[in-house]
Structure formats: C-alpha cells, structure tokens
Design an enzyme around this catalytic site. Structure first.
Site, mmCIF file in Angstrom:
data_model
loop_
_atom_site.group_PDB
_atom_site.id
_atom_site.type_symbol
_atom_site.label_atom_id
_atom_site.label_comp_id
_atom_site.label_asym_id
_atom_site.label_seq_id
_atom_site.Cartn_x
_atom_site.Cartn_y
_atom_site.Cartn_z
ATOM 1 N N ASP A 1 21.773 64.209 46.253
ATOM 2 C CA ASP A 1 21.015 64.357 45.014
ATOM 3 C C ASP A 1 21.887 64.374 43.763
ATOM 4 O O ASP A 1 21.360 64.312 42.648
ATOM 5 C CB ASP A 1 20.200 65.658 45.044
ATOM 6 C CG ASP A 1 18.996 65.584 45.960
ATOM 7 O OD1 ASP A 1 18.530 64.462 46.241
ATOM 8 O OD2 ASP A 1 18.505 66.651 46.390
ATOM 9 N N ALA B 1 21.716 69.906 40.918
ATOM 10 C CA ALA B 1 21.563 69.909 39.467
ATOM 11 C C ALA B 1 22.691 70.688 38.808
ATOM 12 O O ALA B 1 23.241 70.278 37.773
ATOM 13 C CB ALA B 1 20.215 70.509 39.085
ATOM 14 N N LYS C 1 15.000 68.945 40.251
ATOM 15 C CA LYS C 1 14.739 67.563 40.639
ATOM 16 C C LYS C 1 13.457 67.543 41.468
ATOM 17 O O LYS C 1 13.263 68.390 42.339
ATOM 18 C CB LYS C 1 15.906 67.030 41.464
ATOM 19 C CG LYS C 1 15.634 65.716 42.195
ATOM 20 C CD LYS C 1 15.964 65.786 43.687
ATOM 21 C CE LYS C 1 15.150 66.773 44.442
ATOM 22 N NZ LYS C 1 15.372 66.783 45.917
ATOM 23 N N GLY D 1 18.437 72.324 43.303
ATOM 24 C CA GLY D 1 19.046 73.238 42.354
ATOM 25 C C GLY D 1 20.563 73.192 42.381
ATOM 26 O O GLY D 1 21.213 73.108 41.329
#
Length: 294
Positions: free
Chosen positions: A139, A109, A12, A106
């Site tokens: 996120d 994700a 991201k 990370g």
C-alpha cells in the site's frame, strides 16, 4: 527555512479489491481502485531535524502502533536514509488516530508521510522515496501518491485516475483487529484467485451514480475470508436503520473497516451520528473520499 514539517497520513480505502492466487514469493497480484479519506480519518506526522532517527507516538492508537523497529515510520526513515546516503537523522512524532489492523492502510499511510516529509527535511530528490516505497509494503506506493488510483501488481504499479467528484462516505470499524496475514492465508487455503483478471480502464463517469453503479459490479475478494475468520464482524448495514441508507457498503482491504457510500456528505454525517449512538465502542468517521490532503 522551516525547522519542522507536518502532514496528514489519511486512511486508504479500497473501493474494490481483486486478488490473484498466491505466487512463489508468497505475494499476490492485486487490482484495486484506491481513494483516500479527509483529515477526519487520518493520522498526523511531524518531523524535525535531529542527529539521530527517533520516533514518538501519541493518540488513541499509540499502544498498538508502538515505537519499536517494526514501526513502518522508522522502517521508511531508515530505508530512505540508506537509499539517499543521508548521515543525519530526524525526530519524528506520530499522532496515531487510525485503528490498527483495520484494512485502511494506516501503517502504510504513516510510512508514506514519513517519506514525503523527510524528502523535504533532508532536501533530497523525490525519486529516492519512490525507489524505497515498494519495499515497505503493497500500500505504500499508492499512499505516497495520495491520489485516486488503480493499484496493481504487488502494489508497485500505480496509475492515477479521475473521479467525477469526491465521494461522501462513512468509515466504520467495530473495534475488531483483523490482521492481514491470516486473511490472505484463508483466501489461499480456499483456492482464491483462480479467476483473477485486471479490470479495464476506469470509465469516464458523468456523476457519482455512474461510479457507484460500476463499483456494484466489482468486489472485495478478501471480504469473505475476513468474515469467516471473524464471525463477530457485522456490516453496518445490519444495524444502520437510520434515516439515510447508503448507496453501497463494502469492506476495505482485509478488514475490519467497512466503507458506506452516500449521495451527500450531510447524509453521511447524519448516519455516522446514528451509528455512533448505536455502537459507541466503534470507530466511525464521516468523510469525503478522493485525493489526500497532504
């Protein structure tokens, strides 16, 4: 029916990140334009049927990611299992290629990839994944969407946007861990966020140049505290004396990854090779930023 499912968990990238003052719950209001890298800068997750939930991790970042209860992949799987009332489990395998504590989401994700794949494996309504995503981190909701978007609130407000085209870029991480917590603490200690406001709707840009020009008027509020905490961090522009200059360079998230935007993918690749030669210990990827390849 397939007995396993696999997907990328791409980096991201915050093209800008405005941060509000700390709230009583310890969180912050955010305003960010988020995009995702291609498969060159991504982890990969595979899930298979199993009686219990298990996680194995391989790849360059395996030791840092670990397989313990605090791994976001397992947290996501357990949260989805509970939300959907699922009794059976899954065997998850993560190929960890993205650097950890790097400002490119990370772990988020990976968690979003787990939610997507387990939704398919367990054949459950996708609403369960969207319900648990905000509980896993700011996120995760935008990573679950996997498309260019404004990320607002504490991360739970995600609004897709249209970009004029995928953006050629380099992601550069010098190999310095930059955990999020201390960066936010330094931001708070400096009285950050007093002038926080959300920017308006994304203009309808005719081309990449218009987008980059608009981004130049934005900022990453966490870049200054991250650089103050980690003086060894250096923007790649300080060493990138190669044949192609980036259109713009900015830190992503709380660091330590920088994103350099270019006119063409060839220019990004050429500069990435130059950077790798200059700093072989760094993590460098040339990619196109836009929607995720899921």
């Amino acid at each position: 029916m397939p007995t396993s499912f696999s997907t990328y968990a791409p980096a991201k990238v915050n093209l800008f990140l405005h941060v509000g003052p700390v709230k009583p719950n310890g969180r912050h209001e955010l305003d960010s334009l988020v995009v995702f890298a291609g498969p060159e800068a991504a982890d990969r997750l595979t899930v298979e049927p199993s009686d219990s939930l298990t996680l194995s991790v391989t790849g360059p970042g395996a030791d840092e990611a670990g397989t313990g209860a605090d791994n976001l992949v397992l947290k996501a799987a357990r949260a989805l299992q509970a939300e959907a009332g699922i009794r059976h489990g899954a065997a998850l395998h993560l190929e960890k290629s993205l650097p950890v504590a790097a400002g490119i989401g990370g772990g988020s994700a990976d968690a979003a990839a787990a939610l997507r794949l387990l939704t398919r494996l367990w054949d459950i309504n996708p609403r369960h994944a969207h319900t648990v995503a905000p509980q896993l981190g700011g996120d995760v909701p935008v990573a679950l969407l996997g498309q260019p978007a404004f990320m607002r609130g504490e991360g739970e407000r995600v609004t897709p946007v249209r970009l004029p085209a995928p953006i050629p870029a380099i992601l550069f991480n010098p190999g310095i861990a930059c955990p999020t917590g201390p960066v936010f603490a330094a931001f708070d200690a400096a009285g950050g966020g007093a002038d926080f406001t959300e920017c308006g709707p994304l203009p309808d840009f005719a081309d990449l140049g218009g987008l980059v020009g608009w981004l130049a008027g934005q900022r990453n509020d966490l870049e200054a505290p991250a650089l103050a905490l980690h003086p060894a961090l250096k923007s790649p522009e300080r060493t990138l004396n190669g044949p192609k200059s980036p259109l713009m360079t900015r830190m992503s998230g709380s660091g330590a990854t920088f994103v350099c935007l270019y006119e063409t993918l060839d220019a990004a690749r050429e500069s990435a090779e130059f950077l790798k030669a200059q700093q072989p210990e760094a993590w460098v990827r040339a990619t196109l930023l836009g929607g995720a390849i899921l």
